[in-house]
Write a protein that holds these residues in place. Structure first.
Motif, short mmCIF file in Angstrom:
data_model
loop_
_atom_site.label_atom_id
_atom_site.label_comp_id
_atom_site.label_asym_id
_atom_site.label_seq_id
_atom_site.Cartn_x
_atom_site.Cartn_y
_atom_site.Cartn_z
N LEU A 59 0.82 -1.21 0.00
CA LEU A 59 0.00 0.00 0.00
C LEU A 59 0.85 1.27 0.00
O LEU A 59 0.37 2.34 -0.34
CB LEU A 59 -0.94 0.01 1.20
N ARG A 69 -4.01 3.54 -3.70
CA ARG A 69 -4.06 2.08 -3.73
C ARG A 69 -5.07 1.61 -2.69
O ARG A 69 -5.43 2.35 -1.78
CB ARG A 69 -2.68 1.49 -3.42
N SER A 70 -5.53 0.38 -2.86
CA SER A 70 -6.54 -0.13 -1.93
C SER A 70 -6.30 -1.61 -1.67
O SER A 70 -5.59 -2.29 -2.42
CB SER A 70 -7.95 0.08 -2.50
N ALA A 71 -6.94 -2.09 -0.59
CA ALA A 71 -6.84 -3.50 -0.24
C ALA A 71 -8.21 -3.99 0.19
O ALA A 71 -8.96 -3.28 0.88
CB ALA A 71 -5.85 -3.71 0.89
N ALA A 98 -4.53 5.70 1.56
CA ALA A 98 -4.85 4.41 0.94
C ALA A 98 -6.22 4.01 1.46
O ALA A 98 -6.76 4.63 2.38
CB ALA A 98 -3.80 3.36 1.28
N ILE A 100 -8.78 0.64 2.65
CA ILE A 100 -8.86 -0.78 2.99
C ILE A 100 -10.31 -1.13 3.26
O ILE A 100 -11.05 -0.36 3.87
CB ILE A 100 -7.98 -1.13 4.21
#
Length: 248
Positions: A59, A69-71, A98, A100
């Protein structure tokens, strides 16, 4: 390594498939994160601290063609306590951005310190049911009987439960409810005091099953439920499930 400011969400309720679909929709349609900047992590029986540390690193990298960015952590209820504490540290420290997204059938399966730092999105429950005291006690004894029995007794239990697909599905939903309650109890989460009394007074099941046993059992039950939605012999699916249960 850069420190990440996590903008975090928790998807609660619905089925496992619905939670994943909602997570993907939230990530792509609402947050506008491309698949090239999306990390999806999961596990068969647990999601460990090593995976979260690797996630932290990934990330921190520059996005490829998105704003961030992502999760997606799915299923989030498999996060170990150590992994959740590592995630909590990421949530508390803030400089860069980021996203999540965690998924879980029940919010109490995650640490309150984690959930309090996330935006909670509730999906309509599909398989959650409310068990009366006698039903709950019966399911405790069913589970206790199975894990203490041998192969022949397990097959006989499958025979007595019946061949009706819908009847077996309902029994599995009830069993899943009890397994999740035991998992909550063993993890130190808040559980209805009446449920605690029943779990400890009417059976020794919590002491006989480890957290790993429960996670694996929950996984097996969910897989069997999926099989029953397909063209699979219900009796055979039930027998395979009971034979896969832990033995004490």
């Amino acid at each position: 390594m850069s420190i990440i400011k996590m903008q975090s969400f928790i998807l609660v309720g619905g089925s496992e498939e619905e939670r994943l679909k909602k997570a993907l929709d939230l990530n792509g349609q609402d947050l506008k994160i491309s698949k090239f900047d999306t990390i999806i992590i999961g596990g068969e029986t647990s999601i460990g601290i090593g995976q979260i540390r690797q996630l932290f690193h990934e990330l921190s990298l520059k996005p490829y063609n998105s704003k961030a960015r992502s999760a997606i952590v799915h299923p989030g209820e498999l996060l170990t306590v150590e992994a959740q504490n590592a995630l909590l540290k990421m949530l508390e420290e803030a400089r860069e951005t980021a996203f999540i997204i965690l998924t879980t059938p029940q919010i109490d399966l995650l640490l309150s310190t984690v959930t309090s730092r996330c935006q909670i999105i509730k999906l309509a429950p599909k398989t959650e049911i409310s068990l009366e005291e006698e039903e709950f006690k019966k399911m405790i004894f069913d589970l206790l009987s199975i894990i203490q029995s041998g192969v022949g007794e397990r097959l006989k239990f499958a025979e007595t439960l019946g061949k009706d697909r819908e009847e077996i599905k309902l029994w599995l939903i009830k069993l899943l409810t009890v397994c999740r309650e035991i998992l909550l109890l063993k993890s130190g989460a808040r559980v209805d005091p009446q449920r605690v009394n029943m779990l400890t007074q009417y059976g020794k099941t919590p002491a006989l099953l480890t957290t790993a046993d429960l996670l694996q059992t929950i996984k097996e039950i969910n897989q069997t439920k999926t099989m029953l939605e397909q063209n699979v012999n219900p009796r055979l699916a039930l027998e395979n499930l009971l034979l896969a249960f832990p033995k004490t």
